[in-house]
Scaffold this motif. Structure first.
Motif, mmCIF file in Angstrom:
data_model
loop_
_atom_site.group_PDB
_atom_site.id
_atom_site.type_symbol
_atom_site.label_atom_id
_atom_site.label_comp_id
_atom_site.label_asym_id
_atom_site.label_seq_id
_atom_site.Cartn_x
_atom_site.Cartn_y
_atom_site.Cartn_z
ATOM 1 N N TYR A 181 101.962 68.838 6.443
ATOM 2 C CA TYR A 181 101.815 70.287 6.618
ATOM 3 C C TYR A 181 101.214 70.911 5.357
ATOM 4 C CZ TYR A 181 103.112 75.205 7.054
ATOM 5 O OH TYR A 181 103.079 76.581 7.087
ATOM 6 N N THR A 182 101.761 70.575 4.188
ATOM 7 C CA THR A 182 101.263 71.132 2.929
ATOM 8 C C THR A 182 99.835 70.672 2.658
ATOM 9 O OG1 THR A 182 103.504 71.170 2.034
ATOM 10 C CG2 THR A 182 101.713 71.320 0.461
ATOM 11 N N ALA A 183 99.549 69.391 2.940
ATOM 12 C CA ALA A 183 98.201 68.862 2.718
ATOM 13 C C ALA A 183 97.175 69.594 3.582
ATOM 14 C CB ALA A 183 98.176 67.368 3.005
ATOM 15 N N ASP A 184 97.509 69.818 4.857
ATOM 16 C CA ASP A 184 96.586 70.530 5.741
ATOM 17 C C ASP A 184 96.448 71.990 5.338
ATOM 18 O OD1 ASP A 184 96.330 68.180 7.120
ATOM 19 O OD2 ASP A 184 97.738 68.733 8.715
ATOM 20 N N ARG A 185 97.555 72.600 4.972
ATOM 21 C CA ARG A 185 97.547 74.019 4.607
ATOM 22 C C ARG A 185 96.710 74.264 3.354
ATOM 23 N NH1 ARG A 185 97.358 78.542 3.262
ATOM 24 N NH2 ARG A 185 98.978 80.135 3.045
ATOM 25 N N LEU A 186 96.795 73.378 2.373
ATOM 26 C CA LEU A 186 96.098 73.569 1.097
ATOM 27 C C LEU A 186 94.836 72.710 0.973
ATOM 28 C CD1 LEU A 186 99.211 73.667 -1.276
ATOM 29 C CD2 LEU A 186 97.975 75.578 -0.255
ATOM 30 N N TYR A 216 103.370 62.470 3.544
ATOM 31 C CA TYR A 216 104.363 62.054 4.537
ATOM 32 C C TYR A 216 104.473 63.089 5.654
ATOM 33 C CZ TYR A 216 107.679 65.549 2.784
ATOM 34 O OH TYR A 216 108.294 66.721 2.446
ATOM 35 N N ARG A 217 105.044 62.678 6.755
ATOM 36 C CA ARG A 217 105.331 63.587 7.872
ATOM 37 C C ARG A 217 106.573 63.097 8.589
ATOM 38 N NH1 ARG A 217 102.874 67.320 11.250
ATOM 39 N NH2 ARG A 217 103.638 67.351 13.393
ATOM 40 N N THR A 218 107.666 63.828 8.472
ATOM 41 C CA THR A 218 108.908 63.447 9.153
ATOM 42 C C THR A 218 109.020 64.078 10.536
ATOM 43 O OG1 THR A 218 110.215 65.296 8.276
ATOM 44 C CG2 THR A 218 110.074 63.306 6.926
ATOM 45 N N GLY A 219 108.284 65.171 10.761
ATOM 46 C CA GLY A 219 108.417 65.912 12.020
ATOM 47 C C GLY A 219 109.427 67.029 11.934
ATOM 48 N N LEU A 220 110.240 67.055 10.879
ATOM 49 C CA LEU A 220 111.161 68.165 10.645
ATOM 50 C C LEU A 220 110.382 69.254 9.909
ATOM 51 C CD1 LEU A 220 114.249 66.115 9.446
ATOM 52 C CD2 LEU A 220 114.033 67.286 11.637
ATOM 53 N N GLU A 222 110.671 72.308 9.383
ATOM 54 C CA GLU A 222 111.405 73.201 8.494
ATOM 55 C C GLU A 222 111.503 72.631 7.093
ATOM 56 O OE1 GLU A 222 115.855 75.226 8.179
ATOM 57 O OE2 GLU A 222 115.234 74.193 10.009
ATOM 58 N N TYR A 223 111.572 71.299 6.976
ATOM 59 C CA TYR A 223 111.677 70.658 5.681
ATOM 60 C C TYR A 223 110.314 70.196 5.178
ATOM 61 C CZ TYR A 223 116.514 70.740 7.096
ATOM 62 O OH TYR A 223 117.743 71.171 7.514
ATOM 63 N N ASP A 224 109.454 69.768 6.084
ATOM 64 C CA ASP A 224 108.126 69.317 5.678
ATOM 65 C C ASP A 224 107.348 70.418 4.970
ATOM 66 O OD1 ASP A 224 108.730 66.908 6.756
ATOM 67 O OD2 ASP A 224 107.231 66.937 8.342
ATOM 68 N N THR A 382 106.643 70.208 16.875
ATOM 69 C CA THR A 382 106.977 71.447 16.175
ATOM 70 C C THR A 382 108.295 72.020 16.666
ATOM 71 O OG1 THR A 382 104.625 71.927 15.911
ATOM 72 C CG2 THR A 382 106.157 73.750 15.565
ATOM 73 N N ASN A 383 108.543 71.918 17.963
ATOM 74 C CA ASN A 383 109.749 72.502 18.551
ATOM 75 C C ASN A 383 110.896 71.517 18.644
ATOM 76 O OD1 ASN A 383 108.518 75.041 19.017
ATOM 77 N ND2 ASN A 383 107.544 74.264 20.876
ATOM 78 N N TYR A 384 110.593 70.229 18.864
ATOM 79 C CA TYR A 384 111.643 69.249 19.122
ATOM 80 C C TYR A 384 111.849 68.257 17.977
ATOM 81 C CZ TYR A 384 111.451 70.944 23.920
ATOM 82 O OH TYR A 384 111.481 71.731 25.040
#
Length: 432
Positions: A181-186, A216-220, A222-224, A382-384
């Motif tokens: 998420y951070t890698a894609d965002r930035l 990394y990508r955990t799928g959580l 909220e934490y990623d 994203t939801n599950y």
């Protein structure tokens, strides 16, 4: 040989009218569908809970040992001494004796028992928040500092690019592990460098440079979106701590069911008064309360499927009794009791249920295997928090579902079988 069972077997293998055969097939299908849905629901919910819990526990550990003033906000940090009598020897703790509290007939009963396992691993960590500036973008981040005692077993599964952090013994590592998420965002990739800005305890702005070593990508989500991993010495330097000061310790246990007893054991038996132990379930109660709600969904689904099975079997039983009115009258005239004749139809109903259970187990377990192997059902991560619907077949639950369905359905058929008692043998023999 049991008379009722003998007649029931002859009736079951002897066929019947086309209409009754159709009703029996419908009853078998209803039982099979009910069992299929129950197995799928039980396996999916068990798999879902296990996967989500594993991700949360893997990222945070099962038990946190911190300063007593540490608030539930993970951004507030208080240093604790790394040199503790329990670290790292506590990882060798095996089964622990404890008092289990159980409810029996409305009263709480205590009994002495042991945990299923012990403590598997302990590792230190440090936290501090900052702001990433990269490619003209800003992003808030919480850096989690990890050391050489970090267990990479969990995160290796979710490492999408790059490698684990390099943490040389002699020098402080500048590497950082960021989320997808951070890698894609930035717009960051492996090897990119960026700055993170911090506010020190003296309200001075500090800047540190980091190099992306892994994504990394955990799928959580909220934490990623919040966390990145760095060398713990980097956090200690920013906070002005020594290498002997950390935010706390993460403890991993062998069996999640032991979380409560082992948390109490650590707090009362291993920790000094200056430290506090708290399980991740207590710290993130909202997520685990949500997971516990899935048990309600499972019971609702099982209850509805049982109702479907019972209604269809009652209908089938009544039709079978009416179809065999002539046989019932003949048996009564020969001296058979009402209960022995009722048992004939209950045995017959049991045979129908068992056939339905056989096909239900075959289809249900087959679909579980296909989902577990090929991941046919996908989810919105994203939801599950998961990209594929997980499966965990609990063989004890499957056995209980089969036995429970058979017993409960037959119990509900006892009352409808009373119709046999209302049949007059004189009229029944003349019934065509």
């Amino acid at each position: 040989m049991n008379f009722s069972y003998f007649i029931a077997r002859k009736v079951a293998t002897g066929g019947g009218q086309s209409f009754s055969r159709m009703i029996i097939r419908i009853a078998v299908i209803a039982v099979a569908v009910s069992m299929t849905v129950m197995i799928l629901a039980s396996s999916l919910i068990a798999g879902f809970k296990e996967e989500i819990a594993e991700k949360i526990f893997g990222f945070w550990g099962h038990i946190h040992i911190t300063h007593p003033n540490q608030s539930r906000s993970i951004t507030e940090v208080y240093p604790v001494d790394l040199n503790q009598p329990f670290y790292p020897d506590i990882a060798s703790v095996g089964q622990v004796d404890y008092l289990a509290h159980e409810r029996w007939f409305g009263q709480t009963v205590q009994r002495e028992t042991k945990t299923n396992g012990g403590i598997r691993h302990i590792q230190s960590y440090a936290l501090y928040s900052g702001i990433i500036r990269a490619n003209d973008e800003l992003e808030g981040i919480i850096l989690k500092g990890i050391g050489h005692d970090f267990d990479w077993q969990f995160l290796d599964k979710y490492l999408k690019e790059g490698q684990p952090l390099s943490m040389p013994d002699s020098t402080m590592g500048n590497g950082i592990l960021i989320s997808q998420y951070t890698a894609d965002r930035l717009k960051l990739k492996i090897g990119d460098k960026f700055s993170v800005f911090f506010v020190s305890s003296r309200y001075e702005q500090l800047e540190r440079r980091f190099t992306v070593e892994g994504i990394y990508r955990t799928g959580l989500e909220e934490y990623d979106r919040q966390f990145a991993l760095v060398d713990i010495r980097k956090i200690q330097q920013i906070l002005g701590w020594t290498e002997e000061q950390v935010t706390g310790f993460e403890v991993f246990v062998d069996d999640i069911d032991d979380l409560g007893p082992l948390t109490e054991y650590i707090y009362y038996e291993e920790l000094p008064d200056s430290l506090y132990a708290e399980s991740i379930k207590e710290k993130m109660r909202a997520i685990f309360d949500w997971l516990d709600l899935q048990d309600v969904n499972e019971w609702v689904i099982i209850g509805l499927m049982l109702v479907v099975s019972i209604i269809n079997m009652i209908t089938a039983l009544l039709i079978l009794i009416l179809e065999r009115t002539n046989m019932i009258g003949t048996l009564k005239s020969l001296g058979s009791s009402n209960w022995s004749i009722r048992r004939i139809f209950l045995y017959y109903a049991g045979y129908i249920i068992l056939v339905g259970l056989f096909w239900g187990n075959l289809i249900g377990l087959g679909l579980c295997y296909l989902q577990d192997t090929f991941g046919l059902i996908t989810l919105d991560e994203t939801n599950y928090y998961l990209s594929v619907a997980p499966i965990k077949i609990q063989w004890g639950s499957v056995l209980l579902l089969n036995v429970g369905t058979l017993v409960i359905t037959l119990l509900f058929l006892i009352l409808p079988s009373y119709l046999v008692s209302r049949i007059d043998p004189v009229k029944a023999i003349r019934f065509k």
